[in-house]
Design a protein around this motif. Structure first.
Motif, PDB file in Angstrom:
ATOM      1  N   PHE A   1     -62.348  -4.308  43.767  1.00 50.04           N
ATOM      2  CA  PHE A   1     -63.489  -3.663  44.461  1.00 50.04           C
ATOM      3  C   PHE A   1     -63.204  -2.321  44.443  1.00 50.04           C
ATOM      4  CE2 PHE A   1     -62.861  -8.062  46.127  1.00 50.04           C
ATOM      5  CZ  PHE A   1     -64.232  -8.520  45.420  1.00 50.04           C
ATOM      6  N   GLU A   2     -62.437  -1.643  43.601  1.00 50.50           N
ATOM      7  CA  GLU A   2     -62.572  -0.161  43.636  1.00 50.50           C
ATOM      8  C   GLU A   2     -63.676   0.683  43.177  1.00 50.50           C
ATOM      9  OE1 GLU A   2     -60.327   1.517  45.660  1.00 50.50           O
ATOM     10  OE2 GLU A   2     -59.623  -0.457  46.083  1.00 50.50           O
ATOM     11  N   PHE A   3     -64.396   0.058  42.112  1.00 50.68           N
ATOM     12  CA  PHE A   3     -65.524   0.451  41.673  1.00 50.68           C
ATOM     13  C   PHE A   3     -66.725  -0.220  41.543  1.00 50.68           C
ATOM     14  CE2 PHE A   3     -61.536   1.810  39.303  1.00 50.68           C
ATOM     15  CZ  PHE A   3     -61.800   3.055  39.689  1.00 50.68           C
ATOM     16  N   ASP A   4     -66.697  -1.616  42.008  1.00 50.11           N
ATOM     17  CA  ASP A   4     -68.012  -2.296  42.167  1.00 50.11           C
ATOM     18  C   ASP A   4     -67.455  -3.735  42.265  1.00 50.11           C
ATOM     19  OD1 ASP A   4     -66.835  -3.408  39.475  1.00 50.11           O
ATOM     20  OD2 ASP A   4     -68.299  -2.317  38.133  1.00 50.11           O
ATOM     21  N   LEU A   5     -68.388  -4.765  41.937  1.00 46.89           N
ATOM     22  CA  LEU A   5     -68.157  -6.280  42.382  1.00 46.89           C
ATOM     23  C   LEU A   5     -67.315  -7.047  41.269  1.00 46.89           C
ATOM     24  CD1 LEU A   5     -71.214  -7.036  44.687  1.00 46.89           C
ATOM     25  CD2 LEU A   5     -68.990  -6.404  45.350  1.00 46.89           C
ATOM     26  N   CYS A   6     -67.159  -6.139  39.939  1.00 48.58           N
ATOM     27  CA  CYS A   6     -66.486  -6.764  38.821  1.00 48.58           C
ATOM     28  C   CYS A   6     -67.336  -8.286  38.375  1.00 48.58           C
ATOM     29  CB  CYS A   6     -65.127  -7.196  39.381  1.00 48.58           C
ATOM     30  SG  CYS A   6     -64.196  -5.992  40.157  1.00 48.58           S
ATOM     31  N   GLY A   7     -68.439  -8.449  38.549  1.00 46.85           N
ATOM     32  CA  GLY A   7     -69.043  -9.647  38.054  1.00 46.85           C
ATOM     33  C   GLY A   7     -69.570 -10.514  39.125  1.00 46.85           C
ATOM     34  N   TRP A   8     -68.520 -10.359  40.300  1.00 44.55           N
ATOM     35  CA  TRP A   8     -68.926 -11.321  41.239  1.00 44.55           C
ATOM     36  C   TRP A   8     -70.403 -11.124  41.879  1.00 44.55           C
ATOM     37  CZ3 TRP A   8     -65.742 -15.034  43.801  1.00 44.55           C
ATOM     38  CH2 TRP A   8     -64.347 -14.727  43.086  1.00 44.55           C
ATOM     39  N   LYS A   9     -71.235 -12.005  42.157  1.00 43.75           N
ATOM     40  CA  LYS A   9     -72.815 -12.011  42.401  1.00 43.75           C
ATOM     41  C   LYS A   9     -73.018 -12.683  43.841  1.00 43.75           C
ATOM     42  CE  LYS A   9     -74.554 -11.292  38.229  1.00 43.75           C
ATOM     43  NZ  LYS A   9     -73.797  -9.941  37.863  1.00 43.75           N
ATOM     44  N   GLN A  10     -73.862 -11.966  44.564  1.00 39.09           N
ATOM     45  CA  GLN A  10     -74.280 -12.462  45.910  1.00 39.09           C
ATOM     46  C   GLN A  10     -75.155 -13.687  45.696  1.00 39.09           C
ATOM     47  OE1 GLN A  10     -73.231 -10.819  48.539  1.00 39.09           O
ATOM     48  NE2 GLN A  10     -72.794  -8.755  48.020  1.00 39.09           N
TER      49      GLN A  10
END
Length: 164
Positions: A4-13
């Motif tokens: 999680f240092e840059f984004d959600l890495c493809g994990w979706k809400q």
């Protein structure tokens, strides 16, 4: 692997829940909620995802985030070993963290159900993913709001084993 240092890495809400997991750092918090540092960098500027019980969420409301789809049709993924992650659940009125394995037809199997205070530190957990069949699946993390406005649940360093 996602830190999680840059984004959600493809994990979706998930869209059919009550609120969202938020990407955050400890250095940007206004209230003394959550961990003092992330797990990856062990620094207040490091990132993780977090849900907080607050006046905006009623106790029992849910936030869900799901992994990218994992395919069992690949030769390398007939047996998908597991997922490793770190969680932080601290507070007198903390809610719950439930981890599911969800197939593409939305069948869900509970892999972990934690409720209440789990210490003021990052805890490591390894879960075995259910095998069998050719059905694609996702892992879903569900955070359930508790009663305390300062209590929250954090996740960091979500890693699938190499077979996945």
């Amino acid at each position: 692997h996602c830190n999680f240092e840059f984004d959600l890495c493809g994990w979706k809400q998930d869209e059919n829940d009550d609120f969202d997991w938020n990407l955050r750092t400890s250095s940007t918090t206004k209230m003394s909620t959550g961990p003092a540092t992330d797990h990856t960098l062990q620094e207040p500027s490091g990132h993780y995802i977090f849900i907080k019980s607050s006046f905006l969420q009623l106790p029992g409301q849910k936030a869900r985030i799901s992994s990218p789809i994992l395919s069992r049709r690949s030769k390398n993924c007939k047996v998908c070993g597991g997922i490793f992650f770190y969680y932080h659940m601290y507070g007198a009125h903390i809610g719950s963290l439930i981890v599911y394995q969800r197939t593409v037809v939305k069948n869900e199997k509970i892999l972990l159900n934690l409720t209440g205070n789990q210490q003021n530190s990052w805890q490591r957990r390894a879960l075995t993913l259910a095998g069998g069949g050719d059905e694609d699946f996702q892992v879903v993390f569900e955070g359930i709001a508790g009663k305390g406005p300062k209590d929250g649940i954090a996740l960091d360093d979500l890693t699938f084993s190499r077979e996945c």
